[in-house]
Design an enzyme around this catalytic site. Structure first.
Site, PDB file in Angstrom:
ATOM      1  N   ASP A 281       0.856  -1.197   0.000  1.00 11.16           N
ATOM      2  CA  ASP A 281       0.000   0.000   0.000  1.00 11.16           C
ATOM      3  C   ASP A 281       0.893   1.248   0.000  1.00 11.16           C
ATOM      4  OD1 ASP A 281      -2.251   1.560   0.198  1.00 11.16           O
ATOM      5  OD2 ASP A 281      -2.369   1.394   2.386  1.00 11.16           O
TER       6      ASP A 281
ATOM      7  N   GLU B 276       2.370   4.996  -4.073  1.00 10.89           N
ATOM      8  CA  GLU B 276       2.275   5.924  -5.233  1.00 10.89           C
ATOM      9  C   GLU B 276       3.590   6.652  -5.489  1.00 10.89           C
ATOM     10  OE1 GLU B 276      -0.005   5.730  -2.707  1.00 10.89           O
ATOM     11  OE2 GLU B 276      -1.207   4.435  -3.989  1.00 10.89           O
TER      12      GLU B 276
ATOM     13  N   ASP C 229      -9.091   3.734  -1.742  1.00 13.47           N
ATOM     14  CA  ASP C 229     -10.036   4.183  -0.717  1.00 13.47           C
ATOM     15  C   ASP C 229     -11.330   4.723  -1.306  1.00 13.47           C
ATOM     16  OD1 ASP C 229      -8.031   3.398   0.908  1.00 13.47           O
ATOM     17  OD2 ASP C 229      -7.357   5.414   1.437  1.00 13.47           O
TER      18      ASP C 229
END
Ligand code: GLC
Length: 776
Positions: free
Chosen positions: A415, A418, A489
């Site tokens: 996670d 990015e 999300d």
């Protein structure tokens, strides 16, 4: 910014599959990868190695060239390209013009509201007035250094572009590829989310082609927003480097695109089962309670995810030993049929004597700025960012996976890659070693998650020798070779449930097959009805995981009432039955490149009713799902394409190429099986195990011969790649069923049940796994 202009075409030469083009200002080339794919390339910056195409193999194509006035016509098999000045191309397929470069300048629409004011200063004041109330002012996109503008034909539809908000057909919207951690509610006008797949498909009348712009910098895709005469893509950095892929159908484009960037490998069977997660099951007792909840209510469960709170102070590759006892806990849960997946973020806590940080520092494995270690803030506070562009870092990260497998962990959830950062974005000049060609964050940002997932996959593969399970939030084109994806999300909103379908369909069309959204929605409190409807749809997603954010209400099915449990269980039970079907689809996907979940256009692109169909999808070729996506609705308008379709809940056949209003009370998700199909299922169970029995459900279609291949292997190792598997062929003609283990290198089933469905009638035959012919 100044857009580069190629200028007049001066000269050309042919070198095998390549036509070198010499323009006034720049050189370029068109290279045929094979007869259906050509690459358009111009080295504007410097030569780079593709992160997504790891091996580019070309097949010889014979090229001939005609000079037409100042232009060139390149003919290669069915494709002809007319090259004009300024590297403007017109592409023909079998002599039909399928794609024409726009020859004029871009002409964006005008925002007239600001014309009320004369001076720049007044404009600024007007903008500030609206911003005073919190409005965000939009501006038009500026010119890009690289711009490729394609004429829009009024019938064109656009698909793909990976994980984007909005609808199936992307026409009229603009997007950017810049991996973005976005916790606020994802809405239709968002330009970017977590993943960057600079690939889209144009459906032009009945011919489809794809364009993959392999540039990892921030890239821009305007799909006809600023002007309805054209669409364009561009970048402010890197090279002009795109692949033009002729389908000529959508399926062909997708298969050829993944032949370049890689296919999704067959996952471990267990991982196709039911996943339960939340931020966070922060102690072992809570995990016990959740497993008990599932057991008590007879709801299937296979995998539980441990979010960041299992760690010691959010330090990756550690665990909190006051709250967990690893590997004893994992062993106990495994006994109960539950695998554990743990989250691992890239941010490494900057703490002295923390072994990961110390090792990373000592061996220069982190990203730097001005030659110094770069820090930003994530969950653990001040953190360093592993430089995954460096082979040593990838190897180190890969090796660290054994720490997790020693804890008994069955898969890794990557996670925040990015990469996310809480103290503002990573500056452009953060440095990455990039295996000998140092570069900066601008070039690496979009591939950071890709490289992290790749290192994780390789580490798990080495330590376990089994098919790794990795799930990632950020990625680039080609990540499908290493990882599963979830869409980040989302929120417990009906519009997010609605959006999940076109989003996942477009991800599928962009080569990502093992995908899902957080069932129930991640942020905000879910309602009972939304959770049920989401589970009904999510039970069909290739990745089936319920996940929720910190401090949202409990989102497990038993956190609500008996009706929720019953409806949720019904949805998941069917998924568990369908595991062998999903497994076959993934196996087929590894061979062909077909995704598991597909928009209807994948199979029915000549049917206009499918072109903008946002609320239905296919699983494989045989299951059509048309869920209820609105609060309070108990009927659904269903479109069925060509063929006869068997309604699973009504045991009734409907004729395709028609719309129907189907009853869909809370416990029903309208689901249709295509007549003329075989669907393998397992008998119901609470956990997925490799079973020695199978049910072949045969949905007859008048006069139609049916043939289906089914894979039986150990469900977890790579042995199948050495031909250690059994392949059953089931064929049906007239009143005869032929069961034939055409390859038998694994073992035969002990028991095969044949269930034969026709309108209002189900016939059952029980037999063995041997080769045989059965009359019914
Ligand atoms: C991010 C992820 C989410 C996770 C949370 C805590 O928001 O998207 O899935 O639960 O971080 O790790």
């Amino acid at each position: 910014m100044e857009t580069i202009v190629f200028g007049k075409l001066i000269d050309y030469s042919i070198n095998e599959n390549k036509v070198n083009l010499h323009f006034e200002n720049y050189d370029a080339y068109i290279e045929f990868i094979n007869k259906d794919i050509f690459r358009v390339y111009s080295c504007i910056k410097e030569k780079v190695k593709s992160f997504s195409i790891e091996e580019l193999t070309t097949t010889p194509v014979s090229i001939n060239i005609e000079k037409i006035n100042a232009s060139l016509k390149i003919n290669a098999d069915d494709i002809s390209i007319i090259v004009h000045d300024n590297l403007k191309l017109d592409v023909y397929y079998k002599d039909v013009l399928i794609c024409e470069d726009y020859k004029n300048e871009r002409a964006p629409f005008i925002r007239h509201a600001l014309e009320l004011t004369e001076s720049e200063e007044q404009k600024e004041t007007s903008k500030k007035v609206s911003e005073g109330e919190g409005h965000k002012n939009n501006t038009n996109s500026y010119n890009h250094v690289i711009e490729v503008i394609k004429k829009h034909n009024p019938n064109n539809k656009y698909y793909g572009l990976g994980e984007k908000t909005g609808f199936l057909n992307k026409h009229g919207y603009e997007y950017e590829m810049w991996n973005t951690d976005e916790p606020s509610a994802h809405l239709e006008y968002f330009k970017s989310l977590y993943k960057s797949i600079p690939f889209y498909i144009t459906l032009n009348a009945d011919i489809a082609y794809g364009i993959f712009f392999d540039n990892t910098y921030r890239t821009f895709f305007d799909m006809g927003k600023e002007n309805s005469d054209y669409i364009y893509f561009g970048a402010d950095n890197g090279n002009l480097d795109y692949y033009f892929i002729v389908g000529p159908c959508i399926k062909g484009v997708v298969r050829k695109y993944v032949s370049l960037t890689g296919k999704t490998p067959l996952p471990k069977k267990k991982m196709l089962g039911i996943h339960q997660s939340r931020w966070s099951y922060g102690r072992n007792k809570r995990v016990d309670q959740i497993i008990e909840g599932y057991e008590k209510n007879n709801i299937p469960l296979d995998v539980m995810h441990l979010d960041i709170d299992y760690m010691d102070n959010y330090k990756v590759f550690t665990y909190n030993n006051e709250r967990f006892d690893l590997p004893n806990d994992t062993a106990k849960w495994k006994e109960k049929g539950i695998d554990i997946v743990t989250i691992i973020d890239p941010g490494v806590k900057a703490e002295d004597n923390y072994f990961i940080y110390e090792e990373g520092k000592a061996n220069n494995l982190f990203a730097t700025q001005n030659g110094q270690l770069y820090h930003n803030r994530v969950w653990p506070g001040k953190s360093a960012y592993p430089d995954f562009t460096k082979e040593e870092t990838r190897n180190w990260w890969a090796k660290n996976q054994h720490i997790m497998t020693n804890y008994g962990v069955a898969g890794i959830w990557n996670d925040m890659n990015e990469p996310a950062s809480f103290d503002g974005p990573l500056p452009d000049d953060v440095e990455f070693a990039n295996d000998g060609r140092p570069t900066n964050h601008l070039e690496i940002h979009n591939v950071y998650g890709h490289l992290m997932a790749k290192a994780t996959y390789e580490g798990l593969k080495d330590t376990t020798n089994e098919r790794p399970f990795v799930i990632t939030r950020a990625c680039y084109a080609g990540s499908q070779k290493y990882t599963t994806f979830w869409t980040g999300d989302n929120q417990s909103l009906w519009i997010h449930l609605q959006m999940a379908i076109p989003m996942l369909c477009n991800m599928s069309l962009s080569g990502l097959s093992f995908i899902g959204t957080d069932i129930g929605g991640f942020g905000a409190d879910v309602t009972k009805e939304l959770l049920i409807r989401w589970a009904e749809v999510g039970a069909f997603f290739p990745l089936c995981r319920n996940h929720a954010s910190m401090l949202t209400r409990d989102q497990e099915p038993f956190a609500f009432d008996q009706e929720t449990i019953d409806c949720y269980k019904k949805a998941l039970d069917y998924r568990v039955e369908l595991i062998p079907y999903y497994y076959d689809l993934f196996y087929n996907g590894e061979l062909t490149g077909d995704p598991v979940l597909k928009p209807l256009i994948y199979n029915y692109q000549n049917d206009f009713n499918t072109h903008n169909l946002n609320d239905e999808f296919l699983i494989g070729d045989s299951i059509l799902v048309s869920p209820v996506l609105e609060q309070g609705k108990t009927k659904k308008l269903v479109y069925l394409p060509k063929g006869n379709w068997y309604n699973k809940d009504e045991n009734k056949i409907y004729k395709g190429e028609n719309y129907y209003v189907i009853d869909a009370p809370l416990h029903i998700c309208p689901t249709f099986i295509k007549c003329g199909s075989v669907i393998p299922t397992y008998p119901l169970s609470l956990h997925i195990e490799n079973k020695d029995e199978i049910i072949f459900n045969i949905y007859l279609d008048e006069f139609k011969e049916i043939s289906y291949n089914h894979l039986y292997d150990d469900g977890k190792s790579f042995d199948y790649r050495n031909n250690i598997y059994t392949l059953y062929n089931i064929s049906i003609s007239n009143d005869t069923i032929n069961i034939d283990p055409v390859i038998n290198n694994y073992k035969l089933y002990n028991k095969i049940t044949l269930r034969i469905y026709s309108d209002n009638n189900i016939q059952e035959i029980i037999t063995t796994g041997n080769k045989q012919i059965i009359k019914f």
